[in-house]
Design a protein around this motif. Structure first.
Motif, PDB file in Angstrom:
ATOM      1  N   TYR A   1       0.862  -1.184   0.000  1.00 37.77           N
ATOM      2  CA  TYR A   1       0.000   0.000   0.000  1.00 37.77           C
ATOM      3  C   TYR A   1       0.894   1.228   0.000  1.00 37.77           C
ATOM      4  O   TYR A   1       1.894   1.295   0.710  1.00 37.77           O
ATOM      5  CB  TYR A   1      -0.897   0.008   1.235  1.00 37.77           C
ATOM      6  N   HIS A   2       0.530   2.240  -0.794  1.00 35.94           N
ATOM      7  CA  HIS A   2       1.343   3.462  -0.868  1.00 35.94           C
ATOM      8  C   HIS A   2       0.431   4.645  -1.180  1.00 35.94           C
ATOM      9  O   HIS A   2      -0.192   4.686  -2.237  1.00 35.94           O
ATOM     10  CB  HIS A   2       2.412   3.317  -1.966  1.00 35.94           C
ATOM     11  N   LEU A   3       0.351   5.591  -0.260  1.00 40.07           N
ATOM     12  CA  LEU A   3      -0.453   6.786  -0.464  1.00 40.07           C
ATOM     13  C   LEU A   3       0.469   7.996  -0.568  1.00 40.07           C
ATOM     14  O   LEU A   3       1.350   8.194   0.275  1.00 40.07           O
ATOM     15  CB  LEU A   3      -1.438   6.984   0.686  1.00 40.07           C
ATOM     16  N   VAL A   4       0.262   8.798  -1.629  1.00 37.81           N
ATOM     17  CA  VAL A   4       0.982  10.062  -1.807  1.00 37.81           C
ATOM     18  C   VAL A   4      -0.059  11.156  -1.978  1.00 37.81           C
ATOM     19  O   VAL A   4      -0.941  11.054  -2.829  1.00 37.81           O
ATOM     20  CB  VAL A   4       1.913  10.022  -3.042  1.00 37.81           C
ATOM     21  N   ARG A   5       0.039  12.215  -1.177  1.00 33.62           N
ATOM     22  CA  ARG A   5      -1.004  13.236  -1.197  1.00 33.62           C
ATOM     23  C   ARG A   5      -0.376  14.610  -1.003  1.00 33.62           C
ATOM     24  O   ARG A   5       0.493  14.791  -0.143  1.00 33.62           O
ATOM     25  CB  ARG A   5      -1.987  12.942  -0.056  1.00 33.62           C
TER      26      ARG A   5
ATOM     27  N   LYS B   1       4.273  -2.482  10.471  1.00 30.94           N
ATOM     28  CA  LYS B   1       4.991  -1.211  10.482  1.00 30.94           C
ATOM     29  C   LYS B   1       4.711  -0.477   9.183  1.00 30.94           C
ATOM     30  O   LYS B   1       4.280  -1.065   8.185  1.00 30.94           O
ATOM     31  CB  LYS B   1       6.500  -1.430  10.640  1.00 30.94           C
ATOM     32  N   CYS B   2       4.916   0.845   9.201  1.00 26.16           N
ATOM     33  CA  CYS B   2       4.760   1.635   7.985  1.00 26.16           C
ATOM     34  C   CYS B   2       5.795   2.742   7.966  1.00 26.16           C
ATOM     35  O   CYS B   2       6.348   3.121   9.009  1.00 26.16           O
ATOM     36  CB  CYS B   2       3.346   2.202   7.865  1.00 26.16           C
ATOM     37  N   ASN B   3       6.078   3.219   6.787  1.00 26.11           N
ATOM     38  CA  ASN B   3       6.988   4.340   6.594  1.00 26.11           C
ATOM     39  C   ASN B   3       6.178   5.577   6.251  1.00 26.11           C
ATOM     40  O   ASN B   3       5.167   5.490   5.548  1.00 26.11           O
ATOM     41  CB  ASN B   3       7.969   4.041   5.464  1.00 26.11           C
ATOM     42  N   ILE B   4       6.621   6.716   6.747  1.00 26.07           N
ATOM     43  CA  ILE B   4       5.966   7.976   6.399  1.00 26.07           C
ATOM     44  C   ILE B   4       7.015   8.958   5.891  1.00 26.07           C
ATOM     45  O   ILE B   4       8.192   8.878   6.304  1.00 26.07           O
ATOM     46  CB  ILE B   4       5.189   8.580   7.589  1.00 26.07           C
ATOM     47  N   VAL B   5       6.598   9.843   5.019  1.00 27.48           N
ATOM     48  CA  VAL B   5       7.487  10.884   4.507  1.00 27.48           C
ATOM     49  C   VAL B   5       6.794  12.229   4.703  1.00 27.48           C
ATOM     50  O   VAL B   5       5.695  12.452   4.185  1.00 27.48           O
ATOM     51  CB  VAL B   5       7.809  10.674   3.015  1.00 27.48           C
ATOM     52  N   VAL B   6       7.434  13.099   5.476  1.00 28.39           N
ATOM     53  CA  VAL B   6       6.939  14.460   5.692  1.00 28.39           C
ATOM     54  C   VAL B   6       8.133  15.403   5.667  1.00 28.39           C
ATOM     55  O   VAL B   6       9.227  15.053   6.134  1.00 28.39           O
ATOM     56  CB  VAL B   6       6.174  14.603   7.025  1.00 28.39           C
TER      57      VAL B   6
ATOM     58  N   GLN C   1      12.058  10.735   5.820  1.00 29.10           N
ATOM     59  CA  GLN C   1      11.334   9.469   5.981  1.00 29.10           C
ATOM     60  C   GLN C   1      11.499   8.950   7.406  1.00 29.10           C
ATOM     61  O   GLN C   1      12.578   9.013   7.990  1.00 29.10           O
ATOM     62  CB  GLN C   1      11.849   8.429   4.987  1.00 29.10           C
ATOM     63  N   TYR C   2      10.388   8.443   7.950  1.00 28.99           N
ATOM     64  CA  TYR C   2      10.370   7.872   9.290  1.00 28.99           C
ATOM     65  C   TYR C   2       9.699   6.505   9.234  1.00 28.99           C
ATOM     66  O   TYR C   2       8.926   6.233   8.319  1.00 28.99           O
ATOM     67  CB  TYR C   2       9.583   8.769  10.260  1.00 28.99           C
ATOM     68  N   CYS C   3       9.984   5.677  10.229  1.00 28.10           N
ATOM     69  CA  CYS C   3       9.339   4.365  10.321  1.00 28.10           C
ATOM     70  C   CYS C   3       8.597   4.256  11.642  1.00 28.10           C
ATOM     71  O   CYS C   3       9.116   4.629  12.699  1.00 28.10           O
ATOM     72  CB  CYS C   3      10.390   3.258  10.221  1.00 28.10           C
ATOM     73  N   ALA C   4       7.353   3.768  11.573  1.00 23.49           N
ATOM     74  CA  ALA C   4       6.543   3.562  12.776  1.00 23.49           C
ATOM     75  C   ALA C   4       6.222   2.076  12.899  1.00 23.49           C
ATOM     76  O   ALA C   4       5.985   1.399  11.890  1.00 23.49           O
ATOM     77  CB  ALA C   4       5.255   4.371  12.703  1.00 23.49           C
ATOM     78  N   VAL C   5       6.225   1.577  14.135  1.00 31.58           N
ATOM     79  CA  VAL C   5       5.951   0.162  14.386  1.00 31.58           C
ATOM     80  C   VAL C   5       4.804   0.025  15.385  1.00 31.58           C
ATOM     81  O   VAL C   5       4.317   1.025  15.919  1.00 31.58           O
ATOM     82  CB  VAL C   5       7.208  -0.560  14.916  1.00 31.58           C
ATOM     83  N   LYS C   6       4.406  -1.205  15.619  1.00 30.41           N
ATOM     84  CA  LYS C   6       3.301  -1.495  16.531  1.00 30.41           C
ATOM     85  C   LYS C   6       3.479  -0.761  17.860  1.00 30.41           C
ATOM     86  O   LYS C   6       4.544  -0.766  18.453  1.00 30.41           O
ATOM     87  CB  LYS C   6       3.210  -2.997  16.781  1.00 30.41           C
TER      88      LYS C   6
ATOM     89  N   GLU D   1       3.274  11.332   2.602  1.00 32.17           N
ATOM     90  CA  GLU D   1       3.009   9.993   2.069  1.00 32.17           C
ATOM     91  C   GLU D   1       3.277   8.962   3.155  1.00 32.17           C
ATOM     92  O   GLU D   1       4.041   9.211   4.094  1.00 32.17           O
ATOM     93  CB  GLU D   1       3.851   9.702   0.828  1.00 32.17           C
ATOM     94  N   TYR D   2       2.604   7.826   3.024  1.00 28.03           N
ATOM     95  CA  TYR D   2       2.903   6.696   3.906  1.00 28.03           C
ATOM     96  C   TYR D   2       2.685   5.403   3.149  1.00 28.03           C
ATOM     97  O   TYR D   2       1.830   5.302   2.280  1.00 28.03           O
ATOM     98  CB  TYR D   2       2.120   6.738   5.221  1.00 28.03           C
ATOM     99  N   PHE D   3       3.497   4.392   3.508  1.00 28.25           N
ATOM    100  CA  PHE D   3       3.531   3.162   2.719  1.00 28.25           C
ATOM    101  C   PHE D   3       4.230   2.058   3.506  1.00 28.25           C
ATOM    102  O   PHE D   3       4.869   2.323   4.544  1.00 28.25           O
ATOM    103  CB  PHE D   3       4.277   3.404   1.404  1.00 28.25           C
ATOM    104  N   SER D   4       4.129   0.841   2.994  1.00 33.31           N
ATOM    105  CA  SER D   4       4.855  -0.281   3.565  1.00 33.31           C
ATOM    106  C   SER D   4       4.862  -1.425   2.571  1.00 33.31           C
ATOM    107  O   SER D   4       3.917  -1.584   1.794  1.00 33.31           O
ATOM    108  CB  SER D   4       4.212  -0.739   4.879  1.00 33.31           C
ATOM    109  N   ASN D   5       5.947  -2.216   2.581  1.00 31.52           N
ATOM    110  CA  ASN D   5       5.978  -3.397   1.718  1.00 31.52           C
ATOM    111  C   ASN D   5       5.405  -4.620   2.419  1.00 31.52           C
ATOM    112  O   ASN D   5       5.416  -5.724   1.882  1.00 31.52           O
ATOM    113  CB  ASN D   5       7.406  -3.679   1.239  1.00 31.52           C
ATOM    114  N   GLN D   6       4.911  -4.407   3.641  1.00 30.91           N
ATOM    115  CA  GLN D   6       4.220  -5.468   4.365  1.00 30.91           C
ATOM    116  C   GLN D   6       2.884  -4.932   4.856  1.00 30.91           C
ATOM    117  O   GLN D   6       2.669  -3.725   4.914  1.00 30.91           O
ATOM    118  CB  GLN D   6       5.053  -5.956   5.551  1.00 30.91           C
ATOM    119  N   GLY D   7       1.981  -5.803   5.182  1.00 31.68           N
ATOM    120  CA  GLY D   7       0.691  -5.338   5.668  1.00 31.68           C
ATOM    121  C   GLY D   7       0.801  -4.728   7.051  1.00 31.68           C
ATOM    122  O   GLY D   7       1.712  -5.031   7.807  1.00 31.68           O
ATOM    123  N   TRP D   8      -0.143  -3.853   7.361  1.00 31.52           N
ATOM    124  CA  TRP D   8      -0.199  -3.323   8.714  1.00 31.52           C
ATOM    125  C   TRP D   8      -1.641  -2.964   9.061  1.00 31.52           C
ATOM    126  O   TRP D   8      -2.508  -2.858   8.186  1.00 31.52           O
ATOM    127  CB  TRP D   8       0.759  -2.158   8.901  1.00 31.52           C
TER     128      TRP D   8
END
Length: 282
Positions: free
Chosen positions: A42-46, A61-66, A70-75, A88-95
């Motif tokens: 999933y990848h959202l760019v806005r 976990k997901c990555n965000i860009v502001v 870029q930052y990474c957030a986990v459970k 934007e926020y995205f991840s190559n794995q589900g979350w």
């Protein structure tokens, strides 16, 4: 209702809200919110979505860009984004996450205070408070209950307060703030005591120079000005509630003479202590 967005799993829920005029003027209010399960990639760019976003990671976990970073957030962590700006926020794995787009008159001030301390990814000191209040808001929308904006605003306020506390814990000056709070409490409890700079610095365990600089940074006043304000406020109370003489009040509050007390009082309040005592009650 169910989301139609790509790579959002079918068990996900989304809700929309149009705030009342009263809410827009007075409250924190949600614009859209939900409980999402994201598929991998999933990848959202806005460019913008006029609101602020909080996302509590429940799984993965997901990555965000502001602001180009870029930052990474986990459970267990919470993401706080100013969606008025590109993001934007995205991840190559589900979350999985609980999320709320919200706004309100003080939203930007809260956002700036929190993010300036901890960045957009916050390690929560009280995850239960945030999760519980987010669930309460989502449940209000998922049930057939009437949407109660004042209660929802209260839940959002609880969440933002928890974020402020978590952000404060991450700041090195947090312990200094606690020390200064202790000194101001002492001043207000002992307005007539010996409150010179060396005494107050000793209470804080700091050098007089460093204490004075830190005190001004945290309270917005010099130690001398804070002490004088505390003494004048106490004097106002005694003038209205006791029969003590002007001299007795001044001396009891640490002023060396009645004249020094009257001069300081007039400078702060604009009238003499006697005129203040005889004026209509505030």
């Amino acid at each position: 209702m169910k989301s139609q967005e790509a790579k959002i799993m079918p068990q996900s829920d989304i809700y929309f809200h149009t705030p009342s005029l009263q809410a827009q003027k007075m409250f924190f209010y949600p614009i859209c919110l939900g409980h999402f399960y994201y598929e991998p990639d999933y990848h959202l760019v806005r460019n913008s979505y006029d609101s602020f976003l909080i996302m509590l990671l429940m799984r993965g976990k997901c990555n965000i860009v502001v602001s180009g970073r870029q930052y990474c957030a986990v459970k267990g962590q919470l993401v706080f984004i100013d969606c008025y700006q590109p993001h934007e926020y995205f991840s190559n794995q589900g979350w999985e996450c609980l999320w709320i787009h919200f706004d309100g008159p003080l939203s930007r001030e809260y956002y700036q205070t929190v993010v300036s301390s901890s960045g957009p990814v916050i390690q929560l000191q009280s995850p239960y408070t945030v999760e519980n209040n987010m669930n309460k808001i989502i449940e209000n929308f998922s049930s057939d209950q009437t949407i109660r904006e004042v209660l929802i605003s209260g839940c959002l306020n609880n969440i933002l307060t928890a974020l402020l506390l978590s952000a404060s814990e991450s700041r090195p000056e947090y312990s200094l703030s606690g020390i200064i709070d202790g000194v101001t409490s002492y001043i207000n409890e002992h307005p007539g005591g010996d409150l010179n700079l060396n005494v107050l610095a000793g209470l804080a365990g700091l050098s007089p120079f460093y204490f004075a600089r830190t005190f001004k940074k945290i309270t917005g006043k010099t130690p001398h000005d804070y002490v004088l304000s505390s003494r004048i406020n106490s004097a106002k109370f005694y003038l209205k509630t006791t029969r003590l003489s002007i001299e007795e009040i001044g001396l009891s509050l640490g002023f060396p003479t009645s004249s020094a007390f009257c001069t300081a009082f007039r400078k702060r309040i604009g009238i003499s202590p006697l005129k203040y005592r005889d004026s209509p009650t505030e």
